[in-house]
Design an enzyme around this catalytic site. Structure first.
Site, PDB file in Angstrom:
ATOM      1  CG  HIS A   7     -18.027  35.836 -10.901  1.00 57.56           C
ATOM      2  ND1 HIS A   7     -18.915  35.014 -10.246  1.00 57.56           N
ATOM      3  CD2 HIS A   7     -18.391  35.822 -12.205  1.00 57.56           C
ATOM      4  CE1 HIS A   7     -19.790  34.538 -11.114  1.00 57.56           C
ATOM      5  NE2 HIS A   7     -19.488  35.008 -12.316  1.00 57.56           N
ATOM      6  CE  LYS A  46     -27.793  34.233 -17.458  1.00 55.60           C
ATOM      7  NZ  LYS A  46     -26.390  34.503 -17.104  1.00 55.60           N
ATOM      8  NE  ARG A 102     -16.950  29.420 -17.068  1.00 57.36           N
ATOM      9  CZ  ARG A 102     -18.167  29.933 -16.976  1.00 57.36           C
ATOM     10  NH1 ARG A 102     -18.432  30.840 -16.082  1.00 57.36           N
ATOM     11  NH2 ARG A 102     -19.137  29.535 -17.770  1.00 57.36           N
ATOM     12  CB  SER A 120     -22.862  31.193 -10.955  1.00 60.24           C
ATOM     13  OG  SER A 120     -22.066  32.305 -10.640  1.00 60.24           O
TER      14      SER A 120
END
Length: 164
Positions: A19, A43, A92, A130
């Site tokens: 990030h 989430k 990514r 993450s």
């Protein structure tokens, strides 16, 4: 000349070196970058919104023209509130592309003045997510090579029972 303000929305649970790499590179393209930390209850984040905002602020405090905000509304609504017409999204891998493309089209359908710019992190950060970090944290695994040092310090100072 209008200021080019980019909004980088995400859960940042927690903010990673990937990030951070995207933020630094976005600063080379835009006058200001606003990192928008989403409440994202769907989430089920490991860290509270306040903790994620604090970690993100600490990680970027030395960067000029970066602001951190929390939000709980549509990204395009937040962008309009903040006079940002560019959304930054990180890619990514190919697996990210389909979801991010749909999201970009959705945001543009809600407000056609919004442009989405996709940035790839440097290769050394491409595997970091993450969710990988959260997995390591849940087993007290080493994360110092995956997180900004300021974030690692905050997480290290937390009582292990606060890591949900």
């Amino acid at each position: 000349m209008n200021k080019k303000i980019a909004l980088y929305p995400g859960t940042f649970d927690p903010i990673t070196n990937g990030h951070f790499d995207i933020i630094e590179r976005a600063l080379g393209l835009f006058d200001e970058v606003i990192v928008a930390v989403a409440i994202s209850t769907d989430k089920k984040p490991m860290f509270t919104l306040d903790e994620r905002i604090e970690m993100t602020k600490e990680a970027v405090k030395h960067l000029k023209n970066v602001k951190v905000v929390g939000f709980n509304n549509l990204t395009v609504e937040l962008a309009k509130e903040l006079d940002a017409n560019i959304l930054i999204r990180g890619l990514r891998a190919v697996s990210d592309f389909e979801y991010e493309l749909q999201l970009g089209y959705l945001n543009n359908s809600l407000d056609d003045s919004i442009e989405t710019v996709y940035l790839m992190p440097k290769l050394k950060h491409a595997f970091i997510s993450s969710s990988i970090v959260r997995g390591l944290l849940s087993f007290n695994g080493k994360t110092s090579h995956l997180l900004p040092k300021e974030v690692q310090k905050i997480i290290g100072s937390m009582n292990s029972c606060t890591l949900r």
